[in-house]
Design an enzyme around this catalytic site. Structure first.
Site, PDB file in Angstrom:
ATOM      1  N   GLU A  44       0.837  -1.196   0.000  1.00 31.75           N
ATOM      2  CA  GLU A  44       0.000   0.000   0.000  1.00 31.75           C
ATOM      3  C   GLU A  44       0.880   1.258   0.000  1.00 31.75           C
ATOM      4  O   GLU A  44       1.997   1.277   0.539  1.00 31.75           O
ATOM      5  CB  GLU A  44      -0.953   0.017   1.197  1.00 31.75           C
ATOM      6  CG  GLU A  44      -0.292   0.186   2.552  1.00 31.75           C
ATOM      7  CD  GLU A  44      -1.292   0.354   3.698  1.00 31.75           C
ATOM      8  OE1 GLU A  44      -2.342   0.998   3.515  1.00 31.75           O
ATOM      9  OE2 GLU A  44      -1.013  -0.174   4.783  1.00 31.75           O
ATOM     10  N   LYS A 111      -9.284   1.206   0.546  1.00 35.86           N
ATOM     11  CA  LYS A 111      -9.176   0.601   1.867  1.00 35.86           C
ATOM     12  C   LYS A 111     -10.425   0.913   2.692  1.00 35.86           C
ATOM     13  O   LYS A 111     -10.904   2.050   2.710  1.00 35.86           O
ATOM     14  CB  LYS A 111      -7.924   1.139   2.557  1.00 35.86           C
ATOM     15  CG  LYS A 111      -7.540   0.468   3.863  1.00 35.86           C
ATOM     16  CD  LYS A 111      -6.175   0.989   4.315  1.00 35.86           C
ATOM     17  CE  LYS A 111      -5.699   0.349   5.606  1.00 35.86           C
ATOM     18  NZ  LYS A 111      -4.337   0.820   5.978  1.00 35.86           N
ATOM     19  N   CYS A 163      -3.965  -4.014   4.251  1.00 42.07           N
ATOM     20  CA  CYS A 163      -3.376  -3.922   5.591  1.00 42.07           C
ATOM     21  C   CYS A 163      -4.417  -4.074   6.705  1.00 42.07           C
ATOM     22  O   CYS A 163      -4.865  -5.173   6.981  1.00 42.07           O
ATOM     23  CB  CYS A 163      -2.591  -2.621   5.740  1.00 42.07           C
ATOM     24  SG  CYS A 163      -1.377  -2.659   7.088  1.00 42.07           S
ATOM     25  N   SER A 191       2.871  -2.343   7.360  1.00 44.76           N
ATOM     26  CA  SER A 191       2.787  -2.832   8.733  1.00 44.76           C
ATOM     27  C   SER A 191       4.138  -2.642   9.420  1.00 44.76           C
ATOM     28  O   SER A 191       5.130  -3.234   9.010  1.00 44.76           O
ATOM     29  CB  SER A 191       2.386  -4.314   8.723  1.00 44.76           C
ATOM     30  OG  SER A 191       2.374  -4.843  10.017  1.00 44.76           O
ATOM     31  N   LYS A 197       6.636  -9.733  15.702  1.00 45.21           N
ATOM     32  CA  LYS A 197       5.377  -9.471  14.995  1.00 45.21           C
ATOM     33  C   LYS A 197       5.164 -10.417  13.813  1.00 45.21           C
ATOM     34  O   LYS A 197       4.017 -10.700  13.444  1.00 45.21           O
ATOM     35  CB  LYS A 197       5.351  -8.020  14.514  1.00 45.21           C
ATOM     36  CG  LYS A 197       3.997  -7.566  14.023  1.00 45.21           C
ATOM     37  CD  LYS A 197       4.022  -6.088  13.667  1.00 45.21           C
ATOM     38  CE  LYS A 197       2.653  -5.614  13.223  1.00 45.21           C
ATOM     39  NZ  LYS A 197       2.666  -4.186  12.831  1.00 45.21           N
ATOM     40  N   ASN A 423      23.326  16.589  37.072  1.00 44.85           N
ATOM     41  CA  ASN A 423      22.877  17.020  35.748  1.00 44.85           C
ATOM     42  C   ASN A 423      23.864  17.920  35.029  1.00 44.85           C
ATOM     43  O   ASN A 423      23.987  17.854  33.804  1.00 44.85           O
ATOM     44  CB  ASN A 423      21.527  17.743  35.873  1.00 44.85           C
ATOM     45  CG  ASN A 423      20.374  16.788  36.091  1.00 44.85           C
ATOM     46  OD1 ASN A 423      20.498  15.588  35.841  1.00 44.85           O
ATOM     47  ND2 ASN A 423      19.245  17.301  36.559  1.00 44.85           N
ATOM     48  N   THR A 447      21.648   8.171  23.434  1.00 47.16           N
ATOM     49  CA  THR A 447      21.819   6.846  24.023  1.00 47.16           C
ATOM     50  C   THR A 447      20.744   6.448  25.031  1.00 47.16           C
ATOM     51  O   THR A 447      20.864   5.424  25.684  1.00 47.16           O
ATOM     52  CB  THR A 447      23.193   6.755  24.721  1.00 47.16           C
ATOM     53  OG1 THR A 447      23.273   7.751  25.758  1.00 47.16           O
ATOM     54  CG2 THR A 447      24.313   6.982  23.727  1.00 47.16           C
ATOM     55  N   GLU A 452      14.641   4.322  30.821  1.00 47.24           N
ATOM     56  CA  GLU A 452      14.971   5.679  31.261  1.00 47.24           C
ATOM     57  C   GLU A 452      13.876   6.656  30.860  1.00 47.24           C
ATOM     58  O   GLU A 452      13.560   7.592  31.598  1.00 47.24           O
ATOM     59  CB  GLU A 452      16.308   6.112  30.659  1.00 47.24           C
ATOM     60  CG  GLU A 452      17.498   5.357  31.225  1.00 47.24           C
ATOM     61  CD  GLU A 452      18.815   5.748  30.562  1.00 47.24           C
ATOM     62  OE1 GLU A 452      18.765   6.501  29.567  1.00 47.24           O
ATOM     63  OE2 GLU A 452      19.867   5.288  31.024  1.00 47.24           O
ATOM     64  N   LYS A 575       9.941  15.417  29.233  1.00 47.69           N
ATOM     65  CA  LYS A 575      11.171  14.878  28.649  1.00 47.69           C
ATOM     66  C   LYS A 575      10.859  13.990  27.452  1.00 47.69           C
ATOM     67  O   LYS A 575      11.533  14.064  26.425  1.00 47.69           O
ATOM     68  CB  LYS A 575      11.961  14.077  29.689  1.00 47.69           C
ATOM     69  CG  LYS A 575      12.631  14.898  30.769  1.00 47.69           C
ATOM     70  CD  LYS A 575      13.519  14.015  31.624  1.00 47.69           C
ATOM     71  CE  LYS A 575      14.223  14.804  32.720  1.00 47.69           C
ATOM     72  NZ  LYS A 575      15.098  13.957  33.552  1.00 47.69           N
TER      73      LYS A 575
END
Length: 615
Positions: A44, A111, A163, A191, A197, A423, A447, A452, A575
């Site tokens: 698609e 669709k 889909c 997808s 999956k 910090n 990273t 986190e 954040k």
């Protein structure tokens, strides 16, 4: 006996790369023709790329997609081609498959169901088509049918589930296609990739082939189209509940064509046995994601602040694997051409040489950094061939703290100012690593990981700085275990020191023996809480009641961990709103732009957490 030679083509497309997208389609058509295909089906939205976002809402973008379709027609002599694109009708846009036969447009299938969960927001752009509805559409002066219809070739009837259409249970179009007695159903898809999956898809496609008594073809898009979602390019064919054809997933190629000889009288085939390894899926998908991000952004390489710990080391290995896997599949010259690297390797095994050209790592020591993390970072970087730099940030940290001490009239100390002193070290690293990335015209790799992101255990404008965050959708517990797997199964001996270290931010004085899990809670527990809280959307009380019966943890301690998770989660949404773009790699993630939206300001579950104390 009726037979058809059918090809399926996956393509790696990019929004607004009209020429590149068209060339991939035309190249796939040419290859399918060489293989003698009589029908070829693309995924698609293959003409535009799925990730075109609000471009779909413009008038000119769907119109240009139609013009690209018009360019495809002359290349479809002696073959039937189905290819996806958006079609605007007045104020509404529809997700359609165009069916071309012998260079003539036969019509559009629209669709019927839109994906609106997880990473998908299709209702923002597309209108679902109504079952059984068929209209006439003006295609540059020629009227063609558009809507819910089937087609026929050599006496073989075929139709489409696009889909999401296939994931709608008893109301899916496949049941109406069965009533129309189709022999073949094509499922052209976009997808998104997630680890594991493919097993869900196999189950769906096998079951569909049995329920509808058809040969079922599944064709997915390929690659990191537009920054976040990765498509695995999966092609599968099933009949009588068995997989008859399956391709290599997550290819580095621009397109893949797989051809299948359909025989209406054939009852059985040898089944395809598929093996699944989540560790292997992760590295292949992340490597492909970085490869596409590098070449499509036209950057000259990567810069990575390599701390010697698990997260940055994982990303370094992914870059090395990107090079290794890209060379294996594309060849050295083609790989270098794809990433626009003008370089001639001298070795017959040039992987390390190429890594040295595209990856620069830097260890940025503070007064609280240890020799063990420096040695770990240096050993890993050298083992994969990356350029390794190192410097100290103590002078910058001292400059910042002295300025603020002078301004507020007192000395900073760890008893009163713990968080601020942690910090400032992380933030002091950011400007210079960005400077290095700018000098090299490279992508800065952030990273932070998903664990986190859950609890905000990352410094904004510090270790979250970056152009792309490759592992932000993967939990820390998985990463720790993956690194051990990579050391033994991918033969990265440079990971030995990394795997012997406990995860630590190294922002407090060394005598404090700071570790991530002592600051937070066990990473394995964060995984269990986040699955219930974020994936399953459970309340704090529900989570406590579920986990207290499953985990060998003191009830009061478990309550404290659940409270801590939700308090940190609530106060750190801002954040997550600012994290660098990340790849969707797991079954869920915490990126508000792709999976989980949460208010930036909230009551922080205060009433819900008080309720915990009654249990």
């Amino acid at each position: 006996m009726s037979t058809l030679r059918i090809s399926c083509a996956t393509v790696n497309q990019t929004p607004l790369d009209w020429t590149g997208n068209l060339n991939h389609i035309l190249s796939a058509i040419e290859e399918a023709k060489k293989e003698g295909a009589e029908i070829l089906c693309f995924p698609e939205l293959a003409i535009t790329a799925y990730g075109s976002e609000d471009l779909y809402l413009s008038y000119w973008y769907p119109q240009k997609a139609l013009k690209q379709l018009e360019k495809i027609l002359p290349y479809c002599e002696d073959i039937t081609v189905a290819v996806g694109l958006p079609v605007r009708i007045h104020e509404k846009v529809y997700n359609c498959m165009a069916i071309i036969e012998n260079s003539e447009l036969k019509g559009f299938v629209a669709k019927q169901f839109m994906a609106i969960d997880g990473v998908h927001y299709e209702f923002r752009w597309f209108t679902p088509w109504e079952a059984h509805q068929l209209i006439k559409f003006d295609f540059f002066g020629k009227e063609v049918p558009l809507g819910d219809m089937i087609f026929e070739k050599k006496g073989i009837k075929y139709g489409f589930e696009i889909c999401e259409d296939a994931w709608r249970g008893k109301i899916r179009p496949g049941y109406r296609l069965k009533d129309r007695k189709v022999d073949i159903i094509f499922n052209p898809s976009a997808s998104h990739f997630a680890m594991g999956k493919t097993l869900q898809r196999e189950e769906l496609i096998c079951e569909s082939s049995k329920i509808f008594n058809v040969t079922y073809f599944y064709i997915n898009l390929l690659g990191n189209e537009s920054g976040r979602m990765i498509f695995d390019g999966e092609i599968m064919v099933a009949r009588n509940g068995e997989i008859l054809l399956k391709n290599q997933l997550l290819s580095f190629r621009d397109f893949q064509v797989k051809t299948f000889d359909y025989d209406s009288d054939s009852e059985s085939h040898l089944p395809i046995i598929t093996s699944l390894n989540k560790n292997e899926e992760f590295v292949q998908a992340a490597a492909l994601g970085l490869f596409d991000y590098l070449r499509k952004s036209k950057s000259k390489g990567f810069v990575l602040s390599l701390s010697g710990g698990a997260d940055s080391s994982t990303i370094a290995i992914i870059v090395a694997e990107m090079v290794k896997r890209g060379i294996k599949e594309l060849g050295v010259d083609n790989f270098l051409r794809k990433i626009n690297l003008d370089f001639s390797p001298k070795s017959s095994h040039p992987e390390k040489e190429i890594v040295g050209q595209i990856l620069t790592t830097a260890y940025q020591a503070s007064e609280n950094s240890s020799k063990s993390t420096f040695d770990s970072a240096k050993a890993l970087s050298e083992s994969i061939g990356a350029e390794f730099l190192n410097w100290e940030i103590s002078q910058e940290v001292k400059s910042y703290t002295q300025k603020i001490e002078k301004a507020i009239g007192r000395k900073l100390n760890w008893e009163k100012d713990d968080l601020a002193l942690q910090n400032i070290q992380a933030r002091a690293r950011s400007p210079i690593i960005w400077l290095l990335a700018n000098l090299k015209n490279a992508l800065l790799l952030s990273t932070s990981n998903r664990s986190e992101g859950d609890v905000g255990y990352a410094t904004m404008d510090g270790d979250t700085s970056g152009s792309i965050s490759p592992i932000a959708a993967v939990d820390k517990y998985f990463i720790i275990n993956w690194l051990r797997w990579a050391e033994s199964h991918l033969n990265y001996t440079g990971l030995k020191m990394v795997n012997n270290l406990k995860p630590t931010a190294e922002l407090r004085p060394l005598e404090n023996q700071q570790t991530d899990e002592s600051d937070l809670m066990p990473y394995a527990l964060i995984v269990e809480i986040e699955k219930l809280a974020i994936r399953d959307r459970r309340s704090p009380v529900d989570i406590y009641l579920i986990l207290k019966d499953e985990l060998a943890i003191d009830n009061d301690l478990l309550k404290s961990y659940v409270k801590k998770f939700f308090r940190l989660w609530s106060r750190n949404q801002w954040k997550r709103e600012r994290l660098a773009p990340s790849f969707h790699l797991d079954e869920f993630n915490v990126d508000p732009k792709t999976w989980y939206r949460f208010p930036i300001l909230s009551g922080s579950y205060e009433e819900e957490l008080k309720e915990l104390d009654t249990y």
